[in-house]
Design a protein around this motif. Structure first.
Motif, PDB file in Angstrom:
ATOM      1  N   GLY A   8      28.535  -0.702  55.305  1.00 15.96           N
ATOM      2  CA  GLY A   8      28.749   0.460  54.430  1.00 15.96           C
ATOM      3  C   GLY A   8      30.232   0.664  54.185  1.00 15.96           C
ATOM      4  N   GLY A  10      31.505   2.651  51.400  1.00 14.59           N
ATOM      5  CA  GLY A  10      31.510   3.577  50.263  1.00 14.59           C
ATOM      6  C   GLY A  10      32.675   4.542  50.389  1.00 14.59           C
ATOM      7  N   TYR A  11      32.357   5.836  50.578  1.00 16.43           N
ATOM      8  CA  TYR A  11      33.404   6.852  50.706  1.00 16.43           C
ATOM      9  C   TYR A  11      34.006   6.848  52.118  1.00 16.43           C
ATOM     10  CZ  TYR A  11      35.164  11.552  51.701  1.00 16.43           C
ATOM     11  OH  TYR A  11      35.922  12.598  52.139  1.00 16.43           O
ATOM     12  N   TRP A  12      33.144   6.838  53.164  1.00 14.93           N
ATOM     13  CA  TRP A  12      33.617   7.009  54.543  1.00 14.93           C
ATOM     14  C   TRP A  12      33.951   5.677  55.221  1.00 14.93           C
ATOM     15  CZ3 TRP A  12      35.859  10.915  56.519  1.00 14.93           C
ATOM     16  CH2 TRP A  12      35.932  11.121  57.885  1.00 14.93           C
ATOM     17  N   ASP A  33      28.488  -4.660  52.494  1.00 22.83           N
ATOM     18  CA  ASP A  33      28.026  -3.599  51.588  1.00 22.83           C
ATOM     19  C   ASP A  33      27.165  -4.260  50.522  1.00 22.83           C
ATOM     20  OD1 ASP A  33      29.229  -0.464  50.950  1.00 22.83           O
ATOM     21  OD2 ASP A  33      27.875  -1.439  49.525  1.00 22.83           O
ATOM     22  N   GLN A  34      26.061  -3.591  50.180  1.00 25.00           N
ATOM     23  CA  GLN A  34      25.168  -4.187  49.196  1.00 25.00           C
ATOM     24  C   GLN A  34      25.726  -4.057  47.765  1.00 25.00           C
ATOM     25  OE1 GLN A  34      21.576  -2.050  50.122  1.00 25.00           O
ATOM     26  NE2 GLN A  34      22.114  -0.271  48.901  1.00 25.00           N
ATOM     27  N   PRO A  55      23.261  -7.257  55.516  1.00 25.70           N
ATOM     28  CA  PRO A  55      23.604  -6.781  56.868  1.00 25.70           C
ATOM     29  C   PRO A  55      23.224  -7.770  57.972  1.00 25.70           C
ATOM     30  CG  PRO A  55      22.372  -5.098  55.661  1.00 25.70           C
ATOM     31  CD  PRO A  55      22.395  -6.312  54.797  1.00 25.70           C
ATOM     32  N   ILE A  70      27.649   2.863  58.463  1.00 26.67           N
ATOM     33  CA  ILE A  70      28.365   3.884  57.681  1.00 26.67           C
ATOM     34  C   ILE A  70      27.696   3.988  56.307  1.00 26.67           C
ATOM     35  CG2 ILE A  70      30.698   4.760  57.165  1.00 26.67           C
ATOM     36  CD1 ILE A  70      30.373   3.857  60.083  1.00 26.67           C
ATOM     37  N   THR A  71      26.388   4.066  56.336  1.00 27.63           N
ATOM     38  CA  THR A  71      25.574   4.101  55.116  1.00 27.63           C
ATOM     39  C   THR A  71      24.854   5.454  55.034  1.00 27.63           C
ATOM     40  OG1 THR A  71      23.790   3.136  56.395  1.00 27.63           O
ATOM     41  CG2 THR A  71      25.195   1.600  55.176  1.00 27.63           C
ATOM     42  N   PRO A  72      24.167   5.753  53.926  1.00 28.86           N
ATOM     43  CA  PRO A  72      23.443   7.030  53.840  1.00 28.86           C
ATOM     44  C   PRO A  72      22.358   7.152  54.913  1.00 28.86           C
ATOM     45  CG  PRO A  72      23.696   6.040  51.673  1.00 28.86           C
ATOM     46  CD  PRO A  72      24.140   5.010  52.666  1.00 28.86           C
ATOM     47  N   HIS A  76      19.991   4.650  58.239  1.00 32.90           N
ATOM     48  CA  HIS A  76      20.558   4.566  59.596  1.00 32.90           C
ATOM     49  C   HIS A  76      19.580   3.938  60.596  1.00 32.90           C
ATOM     50  CE1 HIS A  76      23.700   8.024  58.936  1.00 32.90           C
ATOM     51  NE2 HIS A  76      23.859   7.010  58.122  1.00 32.90           N
ATOM     52  N   GLU A  93      26.743   6.879  61.762  1.00 30.14           N
ATOM     53  CA  GLU A  93      27.223   8.098  61.108  1.00 30.14           C
ATOM     54  C   GLU A  93      26.317   9.287  61.375  1.00 30.14           C
ATOM     55  OE1 GLU A  93      29.655   9.492  59.900  1.00 30.14           O
ATOM     56  OE2 GLU A  93      30.799   7.676  60.277  1.00 30.14           O
ATOM     57  N   LYS A  94      26.864  10.469  61.176  1.00 38.18           N
ATOM     58  CA  LYS A  94      26.061  11.680  61.194  1.00 38.18           C
ATOM     59  C   LYS A  94      25.362  11.808  59.830  1.00 38.18           C
ATOM     60  CE  LYS A  94      28.385  14.060  58.084  1.00 38.18           C
ATOM     61  NZ  LYS A  94      27.741  14.411  56.853  1.00 38.18           N
ATOM     62  N   ASP A 120      28.738   9.553  65.038  1.00 37.82           N
ATOM     63  CA  ASP A 120      30.045   9.998  64.543  1.00 37.82           C
ATOM     64  C   ASP A 120      30.041  11.502  64.241  1.00 37.82           C
ATOM     65  OD1 ASP A 120      32.510  10.353  63.507  1.00 37.82           O
ATOM     66  OD2 ASP A 120      32.204   9.168  61.685  1.00 37.82           O
ATOM     67  N   THR A 122      32.665  13.524  64.097  1.00 36.57           N
ATOM     68  CA  THR A 122      34.130  13.409  64.066  1.00 36.57           C
ATOM     69  C   THR A 122      34.860  14.678  64.509  1.00 36.57           C
ATOM     70  OG1 THR A 122      33.662  12.194  62.028  1.00 36.57           O
ATOM     71  CG2 THR A 122      35.967  12.426  62.636  1.00 36.57           C
ATOM     72  N   HIS A 170      28.014  18.875  60.886  1.00 36.22           N
ATOM     73  CA  HIS A 170      29.326  19.155  61.472  1.00 36.22           C
ATOM     74  C   HIS A 170      29.245  20.403  62.356  1.00 36.22           C
ATOM     75  CE1 HIS A 170      31.178  16.074  59.134  1.00 36.22           C
ATOM     76  NE2 HIS A 170      30.940  16.654  57.980  1.00 36.22           N
TER      77      HIS A 170
HETATM   78  N1  LIG Z   1      31.888  11.907  59.873  1.00 37.57           N
HETATM   79  C1  LIG Z   1      32.271  12.414  58.723  1.00 37.57           C
HETATM   80  O1  LIG Z   1      33.123  13.307  58.644  1.00 37.57           O
HETATM   81  C2  LIG Z   1      31.642  11.871  57.480  1.00 37.57           C
HETATM   82  C3  LIG Z   1      32.263  12.044  56.236  1.00 37.57           C
HETATM   83  C4  LIG Z   1      31.644  11.494  55.104  1.00 37.57           C
HETATM   84  C5  LIG Z   1      30.436  10.822  55.225  1.00 37.57           C
HETATM   85  N2  LIG Z   1      29.856  10.694  56.457  1.00 37.57           N
HETATM   86  C6  LIG Z   1      28.585   9.993  56.619  1.00 37.57           C
HETATM   87  O2  LIG Z   1      28.793   8.603  56.336  1.00 37.57           O
HETATM   88  C7  LIG Z   1      27.611   8.032  55.788  1.00 37.57           C
HETATM   89  C8  LIG Z   1      27.975   7.364  54.475  1.00 37.57           C
HETATM   90  O3  LIG Z   1      28.462   8.348  53.597  1.00 37.57           O
HETATM   91  P1  LIG Z   1      29.365   7.969  52.324  1.00 37.57           P
HETATM   92  O4  LIG Z   1      29.792   9.276  51.757  1.00 37.57           O
HETATM   93  O5  LIG Z   1      30.362   6.935  52.683  1.00 37.57           O
HETATM   94  O6  LIG Z   1      28.239   7.327  51.370  1.00 37.57           O
HETATM   95  P2  LIG Z   1      28.486   6.363  50.120  1.00 37.57           P
HETATM   96  O7  LIG Z   1      27.223   6.411  49.329  1.00 37.57           O
HETATM   97  O8  LIG Z   1      29.792   6.675  49.459  1.00 37.57           O
HETATM   98  O9  LIG Z   1      28.655   4.918  50.786  1.00 37.57           O
HETATM   99  C9  LIG Z   1      27.607   4.262  51.411  1.00 37.57           C
HETATM  100  C10 LIG Z   1      27.783   2.758  51.179  1.00 37.57           C
HETATM  101  O10 LIG Z   1      26.773   2.086  51.939  1.00 37.57           O
HETATM  102  C11 LIG Z   1      26.267   1.019  51.143  1.00 37.57           C
HETATM  103  N3  LIG Z   1      24.905   0.715  51.637  1.00 37.57           N
HETATM  104  C12 LIG Z   1      23.822   1.539  51.635  1.00 37.57           C
HETATM  105  N4  LIG Z   1      22.776   0.952  52.231  1.00 37.57           N
HETATM  106  C13 LIG Z   1      23.202  -0.271  52.610  1.00 37.57           C
HETATM  107  C14 LIG Z   1      22.577  -1.344  53.275  1.00 37.57           C
HETATM  108  N5  LIG Z   1      21.295  -1.282  53.675  1.00 37.57           N
HETATM  109  N6  LIG Z   1      23.295  -2.473  53.499  1.00 37.57           N
HETATM  110  C15 LIG Z   1      24.597  -2.543  53.093  1.00 37.57           C
HETATM  111  N7  LIG Z   1      25.244  -1.553  52.471  1.00 37.57           N
HETATM  112  C16 LIG Z   1      24.559  -0.434  52.228  1.00 37.57           C
HETATM  113  C17 LIG Z   1      26.318   1.516  49.719  1.00 37.57           C
HETATM  114  O11 LIG Z   1      26.341   0.459  48.789  1.00 37.57           O
HETATM  115  C18 LIG Z   1      27.602   2.346  49.718  1.00 37.57           C
HETATM  116  O12 LIG Z   1      28.722   1.589  49.301  1.00 37.57           O
HETATM  117  C19 LIG Z   1      26.604   9.193  55.646  1.00 37.57           C
HETATM  118  O13 LIG Z   1      25.727   9.182  56.738  1.00 37.57           O
HETATM  119  C20 LIG Z   1      27.484  10.438  55.673  1.00 37.57           C
HETATM  120  O14 LIG Z   1      26.809  11.573  56.181  1.00 37.57           O
HETATM  121  C21 LIG Z   1      30.454  11.191  57.568  1.00 37.57           C
END
Ligand SMILES: NC(=O)c1ccc[n+]([C@@H]2O[C@H](COP(=O)([O-])OP(=O)(O)OC[C@H]3O[C@@H](n4cnc5c(N)ncnc54)[C@H](O)[C@@H]3O)[C@@H](O)[C@H]2O)c1
Length: 333
Positions: A8, A10-12, A33-34, A55, A70-72, A76, A93-94, A120, A122, A170
């Motif tokens: 994963g 993406g954003y995190w 990442d997919q 993966p 670190i995926t949705p 998990h 991740e949470k 996580d 955090t 959180h």
């Molecule tokens: N701890 C924190 O403060 C914090 C902050 C932000 C997000 N998060 C958590 O992080 C996780 C991800 O959030 P995000 O905002 O980065 O999401 P996002 O959608 O921006 O990124 C997720 C990435 O995972 C990839 N993905 C999804 N399923 C996949 C798989 N089976 N194989 C490979 N890649 C795969 C997607 O293509 C994407 O790029 C969530 O659980 C979110 O709750 C935690």
């Protein structure tokens, strides 16, 4: 050297990769990442690290010790389970999982295989939460009356979960970490306006000894607010996480009530003493957390934010979801 595979980006995910790369004794041996766009971003940011679409390349690799998921949330369980089955420790991740049954299955699997899970949460590693924990553990606030958190901003709308599953983990993880007791019951109300998922919600948690907690989460707020009030018998605390300095303020304010014999009215006196803002350590929470996880693996110790801590949060989220569906019925935990 502990070898990490990160799933994963993406954003995190980029924050996880960046922090792991800066840690002594840790190495990122691959990122998956997919999404082709995410893989391209990863390659540009870290040219030396192999990038995969599947993966299984990391989960089955004999060269990986730890998988970071670190995926949705909906993915998990499947990814963490595959990692544990292949003998890898898991940083996930949470929120830990999408339901209680999945969390319990992962915890049991990790125990059977003598592997570690860290969820996580955090915020538990921020200077502010570590300072609040110290103050509460030392009894500075006295018996606690309430915990009241506001976590609101405009967006980011999630497509796969509502605002409770996105933002409340959180607060719930912080409450579980700070308060020396578990909630007995939960009530939640909320409303969806735009994409079918609740975008505003209010959670109340009831504790033994008349302690109460309230969490306000909202993706439709014009301003960002991250403020928590903790009211105690001896002192009261305000944590404004958006303040650069003086995030924490402790007020010597309170109310004393005396019931004098022969008097029908209560005698209420208000105490309004000093305020002070304690020093808070400035560290990147995620770096501290990942370094702690690496230490736990090396020393074969259970992290405090383990699968059981993640399960507790998921149990509260599930109860809140049940309450939400009935417009606020009391759901016992
Ligand atoms: N701890 C924190 O403060 C914090 C902050 C932000 C997000 N998060 C958590 O992080 C996780 C991800 O959030 P995000 O905002 O980065 O999401 P996002 O959608 O921006 O990124 C997720 C990435 O995972 C990839 N993905 C999804 N399923 C996949 C798989 N089976 N194989 C490979 N890649 C795969 C997607 O293509 C994407 O790029 C969530 O659980 C979110 O709750 C935690």
């Amino acid at each position: 050297m502990l070898k990490f595979g990160v799933i994963g980006y993406g954003y995190w995910g980029p924050n996880i990769v960046r922090n792991l790369r800066g840690l002594e004794g840790c190495q990122v041996v691959g990122v998956c990442d997919q999404s082709p766009a995410a893989r391209k971003r990863m390659q540009a940011a870290h040219p030396g690290i192999p990038v995969y679409a599947d993966p299984a390349e990391l989960v089955r690799s004999p060269d990986v010790d730890v998988i970071a998921v670190i995926t949705p949330v909906w993915s998990h369980f499947e990814l963490a389970k595959a990692a544990l089955e292949n003998g890898k420790h898991v940083f996930v991740e949470k929120p830990f999982t999408a339901n209680v049954a999945q969390a319990e299955e992962l915890i049991n699997l990790a125990e059977q295989k003598h592997l570690k899970i860290m969820v996580d949460h955090t915020f538990l590693f921020t200077g502010a939460v570590r300072k609040i924990k110290k103050l509460l553990d030392e009894g500075v606030l006295g018996k606690l009356y309430y915990y009241d958190s506001t976590r609101v901003n405009l967006g980011l709308f999630q497509h796969d979960c509502n605002v409770i599953w996105d933002l409340a983990p959180h607060d719930l993880s912080i409450m579980n970490h700070l308060l020396h007791k578990d909630a007995e019951a939960v009530v939640a109300t909320g409303q969806s306006h735009l994409n079918g998922h609740e975008d505003i919600a209010f959670i109340t948690a009831y504790y033994p000894d008349s302690m109460i907690a309230h969490v306000n989460v909202n993706w439709l707020s014009p301003v960002k607010v991250r403020t928590t009030l903790i009211g105690g018998e001896k002192k009261m605390l305000v944590w404004n996480d958006l303040e650069a300095d003086e995030k924490l303020k402790i007020y010597d304010k309170g109310v004393d009530v005396k019931n004098q014999e022969g008097l029908y009215n209560l005698l209420v006196s208000y105490r309004s003493g000093d305020m002070w803002a304690p020093q808070i350590e400035q560290v990147e929470a995620l770096r501290l957390e990942l370094s702690y996880f690496a230490d736990c693996i090396r020393k074969d110790e259970k992290p405090f934010n383990d699968g059981c801590a993640g399960l507790k949060v998921v149990r509260m989220l599930e109860a809140a979801t049940e309450s939400l569906s009935t417009r606020g019925s009391l759901v016992y935990l």
